[in-house]
Design a protein around this motif. Sequence first.
Motif, PDB file in Angstrom:
ATOM      1  N   VAL B 224       0.839  -1.200   0.000  1.00  0.00           N
ATOM      2  CA  VAL B 224       0.000   0.000   0.000  1.00  0.00           C
ATOM      3  C   VAL B 224       0.870   1.244   0.000  1.00  0.00           C
ATOM      4  CG1 VAL B 224      -1.766   1.239   1.277  1.00  0.00           C
ATOM      5  CG2 VAL B 224      -1.807  -1.229   1.196  1.00  0.00           C
ATOM      6  N   ASN B 227       2.088   1.659  -3.495  1.00  0.00           N
ATOM      7  CA  ASN B 227       1.050   1.689  -4.528  1.00  0.00           C
ATOM      8  C   ASN B 227      -0.295   1.751  -3.810  1.00  0.00           C
ATOM      9  OD1 ASN B 227      -0.245   1.518  -6.897  1.00  0.00           O
ATOM     10  ND2 ASN B 227       0.358  -0.591  -7.376  1.00  0.00           N
ATOM     11  N   PRO B 228      -0.885   2.934  -3.710  1.00  0.00           N
ATOM     12  CA  PRO B 228      -2.128   3.029  -2.939  1.00  0.00           C
ATOM     13  C   PRO B 228      -3.227   2.134  -3.504  1.00  0.00           C
ATOM     14  CG  PRO B 228      -1.504   5.151  -3.899  1.00  0.00           C
ATOM     15  CD  PRO B 228      -0.406   4.207  -4.192  1.00  0.00           C
ATOM     16  N   SER B 230      -6.111   2.508  -4.464  1.00  0.00           N
ATOM     17  CA  SER B 230      -6.917   2.945  -5.598  1.00  0.00           C
ATOM     18  C   SER B 230      -6.243   2.633  -6.926  1.00  0.00           C
ATOM     19  CB  SER B 230      -7.179   4.441  -5.483  1.00  0.00           C
ATOM     20  OG  SER B 230      -5.945   5.105  -5.301  1.00  0.00           O
TER      21      SER B 230
END
Lengths: 472, 666
Positions: B224, B227-228, B230
């Motif tokens: 996370v 790389n979030p 979303s």
Amino acid sequence: MATGQASTKPPDANEYGGDEISALVLDPGYTTTRAGFAGEDVPKSVVPSHYGIMPTDSGPKQLFGDNSIHTPLPRISISNYMSREGTVEDWDTAANLWEYAITSRLTNAKPGPLATNGLNDVESQEMEMEGVETQEKSLRDNPLLMTETGWNAGKDRERGIEIAMENWGCPAYWLARNGVLASFASGKSSALVVDMGASTISITPVHDGLILKKGVTRSPLAGNFVSQQLRLMFSQSQPPIPLTPHYLIASKTAVDAGTPSQATLRTFAPNTEPDPSFRHFQEERVLTEFKESVVTVWPGPGRLSGHNQQGGTNMDIARQHPGKPFEMPDGWNQMFPALDRYRPVEALFDPKMALSDASNPPPHQSQVVGTLIQTSLAQVEVDIRPQLLSAVVVTGGSSLYQGFTDRLSQELQIMYPGTRVRISAPGNPVERKFGSWIGGSILASLGTFHQMWISKKEYEEQGAGIIEKRCK
Amino acid sequence: MMGSDARDVMGLPSAAPKPATPKVQKPKGRGPTGMIREVLDLKYEGAPPISIVAPKFKEKPKLPFKPRQWEETPFANSARKDGLILRHWRRKGDIVNGGAAMPVTPADSNAASEMETDDKAPPAVPDAYWAKYNVKVQRPQYTDEQYETHLKSEGWSKEETDYLVDLATEFDLRWIIIIDRYSYTPTSPPQTSSDTTSPNPLPKPRTQEDIKTRYYEIAAKTMVLHNPLSSMSAAEFSAYEKMTKYDGTQETKRKKYAELLFSRPKEEKEEEEYYLRELSRIVTNQEKLSQDRKALYDRLDAAPSSTRDSYSSTMYQSSQGLTQLMQNFFTQNKNKELERKGEKRRSLLEAGVASNNQYGADRSQRHSLSGVGGSNNRLSTSADPHSTSARRPLTQHEERKYGVSHPAERLTGGIQFRHERITKAGQAKSGVQTSRIGAALTELKIPPRLMMPTARVVTEYERLIEGIKGLLEVRKISEKVDGEIRVLQTQKEQMEARERGEDIKEEEGTGQDVQNQEDDEDDGAKTQNENEESKVEDDNEDDNDDENEDEEEKDEEKDDSDDEANQDNSDNNASEDDAEGEVDESAVAAEMQDLQEDEEGEAQEQEDGDGENVDMEDEDGEGENDDDEASSRGSAAPTARSEGLRKRSASVVSHVSNRSSKRQKK
């Protein structure tokens, strides 16, 4: 088209993933040291791990190979570079013997250019020393894959790469566990390897081509133990059975079963008699013959000391089984009853049946093969236990006792009734004896193994410690 | 021999043969026989004899192709960082397998050059085909700050976490091996800070679940961080979800069960195996049974449809036709046999009986198709007493099992199929009636084709159908009568109005009364709907309407409801029909309880609507009941439903007669 003959076509790499780079595989064991080219199905060079030492005027001389060590040379003594633990003990001799094993059959020292090959040099001490340094390294073209036991650790692991890189100039090196290789030889990447050698029996759980170190168990109840049992059996029988090795027999005449032998023994001039170790070694050969031809494993059901369903003892049943005759080198011969055939190996499964005397205490229950497997599996995650039991690989020369695998299968079935036990043991004695070498041969000839080798460059950069980092 | 070889070795031209040739011709009888020629030659002077054989090698085999050369080709593997050059044998000119060629940088070839002693290897080394298989696990990356802010955990030092992540990467997440090799020994804290009294923490024993939980936690969080959520792809997100959903305690529990399973005793395993075997056996048998049944149904289905196609088979559709056919066959056979044996005394009839007998015996061996077959059997045995003594008397249970019946009345000859009885029972005179019966059956959740048409089930089924028929009949009549009543009522009111002398207001009032009465009835129906199963009721109401229309269309006589004679007729019909229905109704099986209740409710409602006629109805009802009881004798207990019906039919009759008498008076 020129594609008519199949033999001229290289095998399709995709078919079996092989890509041979003329690698050598060296598999040292207690009885024999196996060496050969990767990709072949049997080792070309099988040399006894025992070697002869003959004292000469210019110091003791080491003798290697079957042709030398069985001759009763003056004051010859026999020793072994391997320890009873199955690991290398005498590294200097090991290096010599390995080099002998490799160069005598597999590679010959390549003749260098005439100017530098040393043959035309003037015989002088300095020049010779110089020549040694510039001499071609014997294995400069061949990557070397060596095997080790599952419990080999520490500095011992690093000595191999040092010899290979420094003495022989190998371009690449790898050290593999022989349990893993034995499972590869059976076509499995996960297996429970029961390696029944001469000095040690070892249980190695292998998962995904890596050993589970905590699960490795071993005990000395192996081939040599059975030999010792035979010696005890011979000496404790009434009258004692004489054990005379072949080299002592000058001539013999045939005698009836059970009667004393009538053989003339060979006499040696004083001070030229072979060492007692030589005699012991030669006696072992007779015992090996006896083991191969007479000794067999009690087929069950149950143990030899147990009772059957009818209430009688299994011993009684065993007495009714047929015996087998055996003739000693001196002509003494006898029909060995079935009980004597079962007894020596029964101790491998049931310590109560072991013969013992003051110097040979009976084995402990924790040393028998069944308990070893139990201990080993208890150290392994429960998830893979059934998987391991369904792939029990039996290897090693001493597993060739008649009926050994069947008995082992029975014992395991009783111990693990809720799981399917499946033993895979090659029926071919050669494959059984050289299981770990064959696995090494497979591994070293794989195309995907190219990226695994420890190269000379890496060795030079990181030193011998790289073994610990790379060869897990 | 020697001279020639020597010349060959020295490479001299073979000049010798020429002078040697004459020497070979030795004078005959020069020496004693039995000596070797060479020895003789030594004794006597002369050059040694030389056999003249021109040096000739074995001819080269003429191959149909030119052999291609193999060469030891050096190659590098791009998966290796050290540029190790290995050699393998390849055909000259062959493209290295896979065709992927990797140019080797000069630095690499230099590094490897010390192995290349001949230094004649081509500088550009083709790549190994196998490099693509070098797959590595992506290591979760985190910095110290990230660790401090996001990844800190109780019981895990940063060092141990690092160790774990390293190990996991090294062994490609093979957890069984990771936990096997896991031996973290915490490094002792620096000795300079002597005031910190914290002792060297002991290595914690970690289970596979511990390290998995920790690793997944780290991996998910770093995922996370880099790389979030979303912007994750579907695959990444599913991996993330899997990692966050890992439950170590669940795993521990599962492992405990696995251990139990692994160490279960032999008996348990055998028991389980036994059950599994039984299960598989049952399943296979079930499949076979259902297949057989399906095949049987298919065959039964196919039979009626084929009747239209072939005229010849139509006559054998009925049981009598079949019996006749069978008898014909047997008679023919018997005749032939008798003719052969010369015994023509036996009558044809006798042969027929024998054949019947034989047929019946066969039938009783297997599961008989119907009780009729059994009865046939019985008939024939009575005709042939000798065979009875030989036969084992059947117990009651067996008789039931084989469908043997002992009917008191005479049966029609021939065989009869139970399925025929079923289809016959379900059919009424009119198509509308048939469909209505079908509707009633579906309402009762009874399939149009019985699953197990045993003798008992068929009997019950027939009784059920009869009951339904009776009820339908009764309903029809009651509705008709209701309609007539309504008509008569309006007529009566009109007449009264006329008698009073055309008072419009009063007429309007009576009209309203009629309206009210109808409303009441409707209300009653509505409350009924609420009380009973509303859907069923609605259907019934609809049916009633339909029936009224149908009835009026069909029976023209009954259209004219003003006619008194017709009225009487219909009354009679009603009572007769009612009585019939009563008989059947009393025999209806318990499955019909639902329908019965519904109908009863309706009847009750009807009664309520006709409350004014209660007295009359009672009187008439009594007489009716007597009749009913006489006719329904033998039925164990007349249900409440039949009671209600009786009342209802009686009320209908009396109602009608009452109305008609009123009208007559007027």
